[in-house]
Scaffold this motif. Structure first.
Motif, PDB file in Angstrom:
ATOM      1  N   ASN A 137       0.821  -1.218   0.000  1.00 17.22           N
ATOM      2  CA  ASN A 137       0.000   0.000   0.000  1.00 17.22           C
ATOM      3  C   ASN A 137       0.850   1.261   0.000  1.00 17.22           C
ATOM      4  O   ASN A 137       0.332   2.343  -0.266  1.00 17.22           O
ATOM      5  CB  ASN A 137      -0.909   0.032   1.228  1.00 17.22           C
ATOM      6  CG  ASN A 137      -1.994  -1.024   1.187  1.00 17.22           C
ATOM      7  OD1 ASN A 137      -2.255  -1.623   0.148  1.00 17.22           O
ATOM      8  ND2 ASN A 137      -2.625  -1.268   2.317  1.00 17.22           N
ATOM      9  N   PHE A 138       2.138   1.124   0.312  1.00 23.02           N
ATOM     10  CA  PHE A 138       2.983   2.287   0.522  1.00 23.02           C
ATOM     11  C   PHE A 138       4.092   2.395  -0.529  1.00 23.02           C
ATOM     12  O   PHE A 138       5.185   2.882  -0.246  1.00 23.02           O
ATOM     13  CB  PHE A 138       3.562   2.258   1.940  1.00 23.02           C
ATOM     14  CG  PHE A 138       2.502   2.429   2.998  1.00 23.02           C
ATOM     15  CD1 PHE A 138       1.793   1.345   3.482  1.00 23.02           C
ATOM     16  CD2 PHE A 138       2.196   3.689   3.478  1.00 23.02           C
ATOM     17  CE1 PHE A 138       0.795   1.513   4.431  1.00 23.02           C
ATOM     18  CE2 PHE A 138       1.204   3.864   4.439  1.00 23.02           C
ATOM     19  CZ  PHE A 138       0.510   2.767   4.907  1.00 23.02           C
TER      20      PHE A 138
ATOM     21  N   ALA B 252       4.879   3.846  -4.442  1.00 18.80           N
ATOM     22  CA  ALA B 252       4.407   4.711  -5.521  1.00 18.80           C
ATOM     23  C   ALA B 252       5.447   4.782  -6.639  1.00 18.80           C
ATOM     24  O   ALA B 252       6.629   4.497  -6.421  1.00 18.80           O
ATOM     25  CB  ALA B 252       4.120   6.115  -4.982  1.00 18.80           C
TER      26      ALA B 252
ATOM     27  N   TYR C 268       6.721   7.353 -10.026  1.00 18.39           N
ATOM     28  CA  TYR C 268       6.693   8.700 -10.592  1.00 18.39           C
ATOM     29  C   TYR C 268       7.392   8.720 -11.934  1.00 18.39           C
ATOM     30  O   TYR C 268       8.320   7.941 -12.184  1.00 18.39           O
ATOM     31  CB  TYR C 268       7.393   9.702  -9.657  1.00 18.39           C
ATOM     32  CG  TYR C 268       6.789   9.749  -8.286  1.00 18.39           C
ATOM     33  CD1 TYR C 268       7.183   8.843  -7.307  1.00 18.39           C
ATOM     34  CD2 TYR C 268       5.801  10.676  -7.973  1.00 18.39           C
ATOM     35  CE1 TYR C 268       6.608   8.862  -6.053  1.00 18.39           C
ATOM     36  CE2 TYR C 268       5.221  10.700  -6.704  1.00 18.39           C
ATOM     37  CZ  TYR C 268       5.629   9.787  -5.764  1.00 18.39           C
ATOM     38  OH  TYR C 268       5.055   9.811  -4.518  1.00 18.39           O
TER      39      TYR C 268
ATOM     40  N   LEU D 240       3.146  11.959 -10.265  1.00 18.03           N
ATOM     41  CA  LEU D 240       2.684  10.694  -9.697  1.00 18.03           C
ATOM     42  C   LEU D 240       1.968   9.871 -10.754  1.00 18.03           C
ATOM     43  O   LEU D 240       1.048  10.365 -11.423  1.00 18.03           O
ATOM     44  CB  LEU D 240       1.743  10.968  -8.517  1.00 18.03           C
ATOM     45  CG  LEU D 240       1.097   9.748  -7.868  1.00 18.03           C
ATOM     46  CD1 LEU D 240       2.151   8.891  -7.162  1.00 18.03           C
ATOM     47  CD2 LEU D 240       0.013  10.180  -6.879  1.00 18.03           C
TER      48      LEU D 240
ATOM     49  N   TYR E  48       0.042   4.726  -7.185  1.00 25.61           N
ATOM     50  CA  TYR E  48       0.159   4.660  -5.735  1.00 25.61           C
ATOM     51  C   TYR E  48      -0.449   3.342  -5.275  1.00 25.61           C
ATOM     52  O   TYR E  48      -1.191   2.685  -6.027  1.00 25.61           O
ATOM     53  CB  TYR E  48      -0.530   5.858  -5.070  1.00 25.61           C
ATOM     54  CG  TYR E  48      -2.031   5.911  -5.288  1.00 25.61           C
ATOM     55  CD1 TYR E  48      -2.557   6.482  -6.448  1.00 25.61           C
ATOM     56  CD2 TYR E  48      -2.909   5.385  -4.353  1.00 25.61           C
ATOM     57  CE1 TYR E  48      -3.923   6.514  -6.662  1.00 25.61           C
ATOM     58  CE2 TYR E  48      -4.270   5.418  -4.555  1.00 25.61           C
ATOM     59  CZ  TYR E  48      -4.774   5.990  -5.714  1.00 25.61           C
ATOM     60  OH  TYR E  48      -6.136   6.021  -5.927  1.00 25.61           O
TER      61      TYR E  48
ATOM     62  N   GLN F 166       9.118   4.681  -5.053  1.00 26.72           N
ATOM     63  CA  GLN F 166       9.241   5.365  -3.762  1.00 26.72           C
ATOM     64  C   GLN F 166       8.439   4.611  -2.720  1.00 26.72           C
ATOM     65  O   GLN F 166       7.311   4.193  -2.979  1.00 26.72           O
ATOM     66  CB  GLN F 166       8.722   6.801  -3.880  1.00 26.72           C
ATOM     67  CG  GLN F 166       8.675   7.571  -2.572  1.00 26.72           C
ATOM     68  CD  GLN F 166       7.270   7.972  -2.182  1.00 26.72           C
ATOM     69  OE1 GLN F 166       6.489   8.454  -3.002  1.00 26.72           O
ATOM     70  NE2 GLN F 166       6.930   7.813  -0.909  1.00 26.72           N
TER      71      GLN F 166
END
Lengths: 121, 108
Positions: free
Chosen positions: B32-33, B35, B37, B47, B50, B90
């Protein structure tokens, strides 16, 4: 929609303090996490730190105690101070927004335009 | 400290081809954490993804993300000319609180 406008001094001498402010327009500063990121010339992205709407901060340990991040709810902006700068702090600095809960992370979904900071004697 | 290692460093492809970008984490964390870019020269990052696999607003559906354990993947199904850029993964939530991978450059 929400926009971030970044401003601050672009040319510093070694040992001075870098000060940048990021103004939030088109939305509230509440309920979000506000982040500072930098990118040295030709290199990748480095996280500097973050502050949330209640003023709680987290900073990159690599920058030790040189970093202060603050928020001004009345002015809808947040700020970065980086003390005792050296040439290694020369970079493009960005501010950005994220939404964080215990179980989810939105990513940095809104970014400021970036500000070039050069440290030179 | 979680380290994100992106590979390859550079991907040389042609418009219309597919691209597979890898991001490997040194430790396990919630997908869930994570992402992704996209960054073009002289621009702030944008972005794309996510929560490992959710597309951000306005992102074309040729971009997709997936996760398997400590391996995260960004797939671009058919490269458009505007997709040639640098891509970063990230993570958020571990110590340090936020880290980026080193980036993958997708070039023509």
């Amino acid at each position: 929609q929400v926009q971030l406008q970044l401003w601050g001094a672009g040319l510093l001498r070694p040992s001075e303090t870098l000060s940048l402010t990021c103004a939030v327009s088109g939305g509230s500063i509440s309920h979000y996490y506000w982040t500072w990121i930098r990118q040295p010339p030709g290199k990748g992205l480095q996280w500097i730190g973050e502050i949330n709407h209640s003023g709680s901060t987290n900073n990159n340990p690599s920058l030790k105690s040189r970093v202060t991040i603050s928020v001004d709810m009345s002015k809808n902006h947040f700020s970065l101070n980086l003390r005792s700068v050296t040439a290694a702090d020369s970079a493009v600095y960005y501010c950005a927004r994220a939404t964080v809960t215990a179980y989810s992370y939105s990513g940095l979904d809104v970014w400021g335009q970036g500000a070039t900071v050069t440290v030179s004697s | 400290e979680i380290v994100l290692t992106q590979s390859p460093g550079t991907l040389s492809l042609s418009p219309g081809e597919g691209a597979t970008l890898s991001c490997r984490a040194s430790q396990s964390f919630s997908s869930n954490f994570l992402a992704w870019y996209q960054q073009k020269p002289g621009q702030a990052p944008r972005l794309l993804i996510y929560g490992s696999s959710s597309r951000a607003t306005g992102v074309p559906d040729r971009f997709s993300g997936s996760a398997s354990g400590t391996d995260f993947t960004l797939t671009i199904s058919r490269l458009e000319p505007e997709d040639f850029a640098v891509y970063y993964c990230q993570q958020y939530g571990n110590s340090p609180r936020l880290t980026f991978g080193g980036g993958t450059k997708v070039e023509i």
